[in-house]
Design a protein around this motif. Structure first.
Motif, mmCIF file in Angstrom:
data_model
loop_
_atom_site.group_PDB
_atom_site.id
_atom_site.type_symbol
_atom_site.label_atom_id
_atom_site.label_comp_id
_atom_site.label_asym_id
_atom_site.label_seq_id
_atom_site.Cartn_x
_atom_site.Cartn_y
_atom_site.Cartn_z
ATOM 1 N N ASP A 284 0.828 -1.207 0.000
ATOM 2 C CA ASP A 284 0.000 0.000 0.000
ATOM 3 C C ASP A 284 0.862 1.257 0.000
ATOM 4 O O ASP A 284 0.593 2.214 -0.731
ATOM 5 N N ASN A 285 1.918 1.246 0.821
ATOM 6 C CA ASN A 285 2.804 2.408 0.873
ATOM 7 C C ASN A 285 3.577 2.584 -0.425
ATOM 8 O O ASN A 285 3.815 3.716 -0.864
ATOM 9 N N ILE A 286 3.950 1.478 -1.074
ATOM 10 C CA ILE A 286 4.646 1.564 -2.354
ATOM 11 C C ILE A 286 3.720 2.118 -3.431
ATOM 12 O O ILE A 286 4.104 3.000 -4.216
ATOM 13 N N LEU A 287 2.475 1.645 -3.474
ATOM 14 C CA LEU A 287 1.507 2.123 -4.465
ATOM 15 C C LEU A 287 1.198 3.607 -4.275
ATOM 16 O O LEU A 287 0.975 4.327 -5.252
ATOM 17 N N ARG A 288 1.204 4.069 -3.024
ATOM 18 C CA ARG A 288 0.894 5.469 -2.742
ATOM 19 C C ARG A 288 2.129 6.361 -2.774
ATOM 20 O O ARG A 288 2.038 7.565 -2.519
ATOM 21 N N ASP A 289 3.278 5.772 -3.078
ATOM 22 C CA ASP A 289 4.530 6.533 -3.163
ATOM 23 C C ASP A 289 4.823 7.325 -1.892
ATOM 24 O O ASP A 289 5.289 8.469 -1.939
ATOM 25 N N THR A 290 4.537 6.708 -0.744
ATOM 26 C CA THR A 290 4.887 7.374 0.511
ATOM 27 C C THR A 290 6.402 7.304 0.707
ATOM 28 O O THR A 290 7.105 6.562 0.012
ATOM 29 N N LYS A 291 6.885 8.046 1.654
ATOM 30 C CA LYS A 291 8.316 8.022 1.941
ATOM 31 C C LYS A 291 8.758 6.611 2.319
ATOM 32 O O LYS A 291 9.798 6.126 1.844
ATOM 33 N N THR A 292 7.959 5.951 3.163
ATOM 34 C CA THR A 292 8.281 4.574 3.557
ATOM 35 C C THR A 292 8.260 3.649 2.357
ATOM 36 O O THR A 292 9.128 2.782 2.197
ATOM 37 N N GLY A 293 7.256 3.824 1.496
ATOM 38 C CA GLY A 293 7.153 2.988 0.310
ATOM 39 C C GLY A 293 8.349 3.137 -0.613
ATOM 40 O O GLY A 293 8.864 2.141 -1.151
ATOM 41 N N MET A 294 8.812 4.355 -0.800
ATOM 42 C CA MET A 294 9.968 4.587 -1.667
ATOM 43 C C MET A 294 11.247 3.997 -1.074
ATOM 44 O O MET A 294 12.105 3.486 -1.797
ATOM 45 N N LEU A 295 11.351 4.030 0.263
ATOM 46 C CA LEU A 295 12.518 3.437 0.916
ATOM 47 C C LEU A 295 12.493 1.914 0.818
ATOM 48 O O LEU A 295 13.533 1.271 0.683
ATOM 49 N N ALA A 296 11.292 1.344 0.870
ATOM 50 C CA ALA A 296 11.162 -0.111 0.897
ATOM 51 C C ALA A 296 11.215 -0.746 -0.482
ATOM 52 O O ALA A 296 11.632 -1.906 -0.620
ATOM 53 N N GLN A 297 10.821 -0.030 -1.512
ATOM 54 C CA GLN A 297 10.663 -0.630 -2.843
ATOM 55 C C GLN A 297 11.923 -1.322 -3.369
ATOM 56 O O GLN A 297 11.832 -2.437 -3.909
ATOM 57 N N PRO A 298 13.109 -0.734 -3.251
ATOM 58 C CA PRO A 298 14.301 -1.437 -3.762
ATOM 59 C C PRO A 298 14.538 -2.780 -3.079
ATOM 60 O O PRO A 298 14.992 -3.728 -3.731
ATOM 61 N N PHE A 299 14.237 -2.881 -1.800
ATOM 62 C CA PHE A 299 14.428 -4.145 -1.079
ATOM 63 C C PHE A 299 13.423 -5.186 -1.557
ATOM 64 O O PHE A 299 13.761 -6.362 -1.721
ATOM 65 N N VAL A 300 12.170 -4.758 -1.794
ATOM 66 C CA VAL A 300 11.136 -5.671 -2.280
ATOM 67 C C VAL A 300 11.519 -6.227 -3.648
ATOM 68 O O VAL A 300 11.406 -7.431 -3.903
ATOM 69 N N LYS A 301 11.995 -5.371 -4.530
ATOM 70 C CA LYS A 301 12.356 -5.808 -5.887
ATOM 71 C C LYS A 301 13.465 -6.850 -5.876
ATOM 72 O O LYS A 301 13.499 -7.739 -6.721
ATOM 73 N N GLN A 302 14.382 -6.719 -4.934
ATOM 74 C CA GLN A 302 15.515 -7.635 -4.867
ATOM 75 C C GLN A 302 15.254 -8.851 -3.972
ATOM 76 O O GLN A 302 16.117 -9.702 -3.811
ATOM 77 N N GLY A 303 14.049 -8.907 -3.394
ATOM 78 C CA GLY A 303 13.726 -10.028 -2.519
ATOM 79 C C GLY A 303 14.464 -9.983 -1.203
ATOM 80 O O GLY A 303 14.648 -11.011 -0.549
ATOM 81 N N GLU A 304 14.871 -8.800 -0.798
ATOM 82 C CA GLU A 304 15.620 -8.655 0.447
ATOM 83 C C GLU A 304 14.687 -8.264 1.589
ATOM 84 O O GLU A 304 13.631 -7.669 1.377
ATOM 85 N N LEU A 305 15.095 -8.619 2.796
ATOM 86 C CA LEU A 305 14.323 -8.273 3.976
ATOM 87 C C LEU A 305 14.312 -6.754 4.169
ATOM 88 O O LEU A 305 15.341 -6.096 4.021
ATOM 89 N N ILE A 306 13.146 -6.212 4.480
ATOM 90 C CA ILE A 306 13.051 -4.771 4.733
ATOM 91 C C ILE A 306 13.777 -4.463 6.039
ATOM 92 O O ILE A 306 13.557 -5.132 7.058
ATOM 93 N N PRO A 307 14.666 -3.472 6.064
ATOM 94 C CA PRO A 307 15.416 -3.165 7.291
ATOM 95 C C PRO A 307 14.496 -2.853 8.469
ATOM 96 O O PRO A 307 13.396 -2.324 8.309
ATOM 97 N N ASP A 308 14.987 -3.184 9.656
ATOM 98 C CA ASP A 308 14.210 -2.966 10.877
ATOM 99 C C ASP A 308 13.791 -1.512 11.040
ATOM 100 O O ASP A 308 12.681 -1.219 11.510
ATOM 101 N N ASP A 309 14.687 -0.588 10.675
ATOM 102 C CA ASP A 309 14.375 0.827 10.911
ATOM 103 C C ASP A 309 13.297 1.358 9.975
ATOM 104 O O ASP A 309 12.804 2.475 10.153
ATOM 105 N N ILE A 310 12.909 0.574 8.979
ATOM 106 C CA ILE A 310 11.761 0.919 8.133
ATOM 107 C C ILE A 310 10.526 0.157 8.600
ATOM 108 O O ILE A 310 9.452 0.735 8.792
#
Length: 273
Positions: free
Chosen positions: A85-111
């Motif tokens: 939802d955050n990625i689709l809405r282009d929120t700050k959190t979504g933009m930070l998380a998107q590269p990790f999602v694309k690479q199949g990596e775990l989202i960092p704890d601080d996000i």
């Protein structure tokens, strides 16, 4: 660990056998950690259950979470849905998380941790079920500092079964509806049943990404399972079919959720794998 006898008519065999292990009649094993009695959450909200469902990608968390919320008065919070939802809405959190999602990596704890804890503030007056969080020990510890976790449902599904499931999985991106060509196909191949819009393969379901996700999950969550086992709130359900795990999970929750939070309808099997 000892075996949980969930229902008199559905008692698992000794140990934690999977269906077909040693006998065609063997049912999924349900392992129970050293337990503590469930205590209601303190405060004005009264008896509230704080529960977590854990399992690798493709283990059936989403399907079982939906079943749980249909049968019990729990609010579901899915970390995956929250992220998408955050990625689709282009929120700050979504933009930070998107590269990790694309690479199949775990989202960092601080996000992931602030995002989830902030969302849980909106559910303070409800019993809830967390799906997909926590995945690391620091996340689990942060959650425990904010809320007492009463129950952790762990789905133990073989790697081969997960790979087979996800190779046949298609999703409707706008709603998050999930289809599987083997056991829950759309009425028209490639098309969402309700909207007629096209279905897609999620980027993180690609085989090379999926293998990476599964390895990351295994490495990161082992300490989390040990953490909850030590607290006496971990229950592990082992098997290959969601329909065969569901009666045990349902019976377990009947001992945990206050009866006033049960939805009084006939317990029945639903079409699912």
């Amino acid at each position: 660990m000892r075996v949980l006898e969930a229902l008199p008519s559905l008692q698992p065999g000794a140990g934690s056998r999977e269906p077909g292990a040693g006998s065609a009649q063997a049912r999924p094993g349900v392992q129970l950690s050293a337990r503590r009695a469930w205590l209601p959450a303190m405060g004005a909200a009264g008896q509230l259950l704080r529960a977590v469902i854990m399992g690798s990608p493709g283990s059936g968390k989403h399907t079982l979470s939906l079943r749980i919320t249909r049968h019990f008065e729990l609010k579901k919070l899915s970390s995956g849905e929250l992220l998408r939802d955050n990625i689709l809405r282009d929120t700050k959190t979504g933009m930070l998380a998107q590269p990790f999602v694309k690479q199949g990596e775990l989202i960092p704890d601080d996000i992931m941790t602030p995002l989830t804890l902030q969302e849980l503030k909106n559910l303070a007056q409800y019993s809830w079920l967390l799906c997909g969080f926590p995945r690391t020990l620091p996340q689990a510890e942060a959650l425990e500092r904010a809320y007492q976790t009463h129950l952790v449902l762990h789905l133990n599904v073989p790697f081969e079964v997960i790979m087979q499931r996800l190779s046949a999985r298609w999703v409707h991106p706008a709603s998050g509806r999930v289809y599987n060509l083997e056991f829950n196909p759309p009425k028209v191949v490639g098309v969402d049943d309700l909207t007629g819009e096209p279905l897609i393969k999620r980027e993180d379901d690609r085989p090379e990404i999926l293998i990476k996700r599964l390895k990351a999950y295994e490495d990161q969550t082992k300490p989390v399972l040990e953490y909850y086992q030590e607290k006496g709130v971990l229950e592990t359900f082992s098997g290959t079919e969601t329909n065969k795990l569901w009666p045990y999970i349902h019976a377990c929750l009947q001992t945990k959720v206050p009866q006033t939070h049960w939805k009084h309808w006939l317990f029945h099997e639903e079409k699912c794998s």
